[in-house]
Design a protein around this motif. Structure first.
Motif, PDB file in Angstrom:
ATOM      1  N   LYS A   1       0.823  -1.212   0.000  1.00  9.11           N
ATOM      2  CA  LYS A   1       0.000   0.000   0.000  1.00  9.11           C
ATOM      3  C   LYS A   1       0.859   1.265   0.000  1.00  9.11           C
ATOM      4  CE  LYS A   1      -3.713  -2.285   2.540  1.00  9.11           C
ATOM      5  NZ  LYS A   1      -3.094  -3.554   2.779  1.00  9.11           N
ATOM      6  N   MET A   2       2.180   1.101   0.020  1.00 10.21           N
ATOM      7  CA  MET A   2       3.071   2.260   0.079  1.00 10.21           C
ATOM      8  C   MET A   2       3.369   2.758  -1.329  1.00 10.21           C
ATOM      9  SD  MET A   2       6.610   2.588   2.137  1.00 10.21           S
ATOM     10  CE  MET A   2       5.977   3.227   3.655  1.00 10.21           C
ATOM     11  N   ASP A   3       3.284   4.052  -1.512  1.00 10.26           N
ATOM     12  CA  ASP A   3       3.534   4.665  -2.811  1.00 10.26           C
ATOM     13  C   ASP A   3       4.991   5.102  -2.881  1.00 10.26           C
ATOM     14  OD1 ASP A   3       3.604   6.057  -5.168  1.00 10.26           O
ATOM     15  OD2 ASP A   3       2.160   7.595  -4.564  1.00 10.26           O
ATOM     16  N   PHE A   4       5.832   4.301  -3.522  1.00  7.96           N
ATOM     17  CA  PHE A   4       7.258   4.592  -3.599  1.00  7.96           C
ATOM     18  C   PHE A   4       7.579   5.713  -4.594  1.00  7.96           C
ATOM     19  CE2 PHE A   4       7.310   0.361  -1.723  1.00  7.96           C
ATOM     20  CZ  PHE A   4       8.197   0.566  -0.672  1.00  7.96           C
ATOM     21  N   THR A   5       6.553   6.257  -5.254  1.00  8.81           N
ATOM     22  CA  THR A   5       6.767   7.414  -6.119  1.00  8.81           C
ATOM     23  C   THR A   5       6.505   8.719  -5.380  1.00  8.81           C
ATOM     24  OG1 THR A   5       4.488   7.387  -6.956  1.00  8.81           O
ATOM     25  CG2 THR A   5       6.122   6.074  -8.164  1.00  8.81           C
ATOM     26  N   ASP A   6       6.035   8.633  -4.128  1.00 11.95           N
ATOM     27  CA  ASP A   6       5.743   9.807  -3.315  1.00 11.95           C
ATOM     28  C   ASP A   6       7.029  10.595  -3.068  1.00 11.95           C
ATOM     29  OD1 ASP A   6       3.785  11.204  -1.315  1.00 11.95           O
ATOM     30  OD2 ASP A   6       5.620  10.810  -0.161  1.00 11.95           O
ATOM     31  N   ALA A   7       6.970  11.923  -3.212  1.00  7.92           N
ATOM     32  CA  ALA A   7       8.151  12.787  -3.075  1.00  7.92           C
ATOM     33  C   ALA A   7       8.773  12.694  -1.682  1.00  7.92           C
ATOM     34  CB  ALA A   7       7.773  14.236  -3.392  1.00  7.92           C
ATOM     35  N   ASN A   8       7.947  12.595  -0.630  1.00  9.14           N
ATOM     36  CA  ASN A   8       8.477  12.493   0.733  1.00  9.14           C
ATOM     37  C   ASN A   8       9.244  11.182   0.928  1.00  9.14           C
ATOM     38  OD1 ASN A   8       7.520  14.977   1.636  1.00  9.14           O
ATOM     39  ND2 ASN A   8       5.525  14.106   2.156  1.00  9.14           N
ATOM     40  N   ILE A   9       8.709  10.087   0.416  1.00  8.04           N
ATOM     41  CA  ILE A   9       9.381   8.796   0.550  1.00  8.04           C
ATOM     42  C   ILE A   9      10.678   8.804  -0.245  1.00  8.04           C
ATOM     43  CG2 ILE A   9       9.205   6.342  -0.007  1.00  8.04           C
ATOM     44  CD1 ILE A   9       6.258   6.540   0.811  1.00  8.04           C
ATOM     45  N   LYS A  10      10.668   9.392  -1.425  1.00  5.48           N
ATOM     46  CA  LYS A  10      11.892   9.491  -2.212  1.00  5.48           C
ATOM     47  C   LYS A  10      12.944  10.325  -1.482  1.00  5.48           C
ATOM     48  CE  LYS A  10      10.311   8.887  -6.950  1.00  5.48           C
ATOM     49  NZ  LYS A  10      10.242   9.534  -8.266  1.00  5.48           N
ATOM     50  N   ALA A  11      12.529  11.425  -0.844  1.00  6.19           N
ATOM     51  CA  ALA A  11      13.469  12.281  -0.104  1.00  6.19           C
ATOM     52  C   ALA A  11      14.068  11.526   1.079  1.00  6.19           C
ATOM     53  CB  ALA A  11      12.762  13.548   0.372  1.00  6.19           C
ATOM     54  N   MET A  12      13.246  10.742   1.791  1.00  4.60           N
ATOM     55  CA  MET A  12      13.768   9.954   2.913  1.00  4.60           C
ATOM     56  C   MET A  12      14.752   8.909   2.423  1.00  4.60           C
ATOM     57  SD  MET A  12      10.640   9.441   5.610  1.00  4.60           S
ATOM     58  CE  MET A  12       9.462   8.820   4.432  1.00  4.60           C
ATOM     59  N   ALA A  13      14.430   8.240   1.327  1.00  3.85           N
ATOM     60  CA  ALA A  13      15.320   7.218   0.776  1.00  3.85           C
ATOM     61  C   ALA A  13      16.636   7.840   0.330  1.00  3.85           C
ATOM     62  CB  ALA A  13      14.637   6.500  -0.380  1.00  3.85           C
ATOM     63  N   LYS A  14      16.583   9.013  -0.264  1.00  4.34           N
ATOM     64  CA  LYS A  14      17.801   9.688  -0.712  1.00  4.34           C
ATOM     65  C   LYS A  14      18.672  10.059   0.483  1.00  4.34           C
ATOM     66  CE  LYS A  14      19.475  13.427  -3.611  1.00  4.34           C
ATOM     67  NZ  LYS A  14      19.140  14.553  -4.461  1.00  4.34           N
ATOM     68  N   ALA A  15      18.060  10.539   1.566  1.00  2.00           N
ATOM     69  CA  ALA A  15      18.816  10.913   2.764  1.00  2.00           C
ATOM     70  C   ALA A  15      19.433   9.681   3.423  1.00  2.00           C
ATOM     71  CB  ALA A  15      17.903  11.636   3.748  1.00  2.00           C
ATOM     72  N   TYR A  16      18.844   8.538   3.241  1.00  2.00           N
ATOM     73  CA  TYR A  16      19.309   7.286   3.839  1.00  2.00           C
ATOM     74  C   TYR A  16      20.550   6.758   3.121  1.00  2.00           C
ATOM     75  CZ  TYR A  16      18.689   2.652   5.960  1.00  2.00           C
ATOM     76  OH  TYR A  16      18.842   1.498   6.652  1.00  2.00           O
ATOM     77  N   GLY A  17      20.783   7.204   1.892  1.00  3.42           N
ATOM     78  CA  GLY A  17      21.874   6.683   1.076  1.00  3.42           C
ATOM     79  C   GLY A  17      23.184   7.384   1.318  1.00  3.42           C
ATOM     80  N   PRO A  18      24.282   6.858   0.840  1.00  2.00           N
ATOM     81  CA  PRO A  18      24.272   5.631   0.048  1.00  2.00           C
ATOM     82  C   PRO A  18      23.995   4.430   0.949  1.00  2.00           C
ATOM     83  CG  PRO A  18      26.511   6.319   0.456  1.00  2.00           C
ATOM     84  CD  PRO A  18      25.625   7.392   1.023  1.00  2.00           C
ATOM     85  N   ALA A  19      23.236   3.509   0.443  1.00  5.09           N
ATOM     86  CA  ALA A  19      22.839   2.351   1.232  1.00  5.09           C
ATOM     87  C   ALA A  19      22.530   1.180   0.315  1.00  5.09           C
ATOM     88  CB  ALA A  19      21.619   2.691   2.079  1.00  5.09           C
ATOM     89  N   PHE A  20      22.477   0.015   0.904  1.00  2.86           N
ATOM     90  CA  PHE A  20      22.091  -1.187   0.195  1.00  2.86           C
ATOM     91  C   PHE A  20      20.808  -1.695   0.803  1.00  2.86           C
ATOM     92  CE2 PHE A  20      26.538  -0.839  -0.595  1.00  2.86           C
ATOM     93  CZ  PHE A  20      26.689  -1.296  -1.894  1.00  2.86           C
ATOM     94  N   LEU A  21      19.923  -2.183  -0.012  1.00  9.56           N
ATOM     95  CA  LEU A  21      18.667  -2.752   0.444  1.00  9.56           C
ATOM     96  C   LEU A  21      18.687  -4.232   0.123  1.00  9.56           C
ATOM     97  CD1 LEU A  21      15.759  -2.550   1.511  1.00  9.56           C
ATOM     98  CD2 LEU A  21      15.046  -2.018  -0.824  1.00  9.56           C
TER      99      LEU A  21
END
Length: 154
Positions: free
Chosen positions: A106-126
């Motif tokens: 149900k999570m929208d991975f195209t959402d700008a807030n989620i993208k910003a959080m993911a970018k701040a988390y990097g560099p990272a491996f999932l």
């Protein structure tokens, strides 16, 4: 410091010069004056002046009453590197079960807030794993080729 294993310590009333510890918790390893002799005793004899306790000391684990809270603090010095990890070290792991059946769908991975959080988390491996990961097909093509669906738990 952590004391030696009990089996490595000297017997009660035994010479503990080498081990510097006693098997019994009620005995301590006392050095006789400035000599090279030490013995496991309950107390240091008055005539052994000076008397040095050679037994290791430990800090007892704190005990808390049920429901009690222990507070503390951690300080990080970003200029002090104590260890490094390989660039391929897993930064974050998600169990595939969470993605397919546990609410991530149900999570929208195209959402700008989620993208910003993911970018701040990097560099990272999932790492996406878990037992159900054995039944997942990854299709990285664009557009996806619609891999076959493997049904999950009912």
């Amino acid at each position: 410091p952590v004391p030696p294993a009990t089996g490595d310590c000297s017997a009660d009333l035994g010479n503990c010069w080498s081990s510097q510890c006693c098997q019994s918790s009620t005995y301590q390893c006392y050095q006789k004056g400035t000599s090279s002799y030490a013995q496991c005793k309950k107390t240091c004899p008055a005539e052994w002046t000076p008397c040095n306790n050679l037994s290791p000391t430990t800090t007892p684990e704190p005990t808390l009453a049920p429901g009690a809270v222990m507070y503390g603090s951690v300080s990080i010095n970003p200029d002090l590197i104590v260890a490094t990890v390989d660039a391929g070290f897993v930064s974050h792991t998600i169990d595939i079960w969470r993605i397919r059946w546990g609410g991530w769908n149900k999570m929208d991975f195209t959402d700008a807030n989620i993208k910003a959080m993911a970018k701040a988390y990097g560099p990272a491996f999932l790492r996406i794993g878990g037992t159900a990961g054995d039944n997942v097909t990854y299709d990285m093509s664009d557009p996806p080729l619609n891999p076959p669906f493997v049904p999950g738990p009912a």
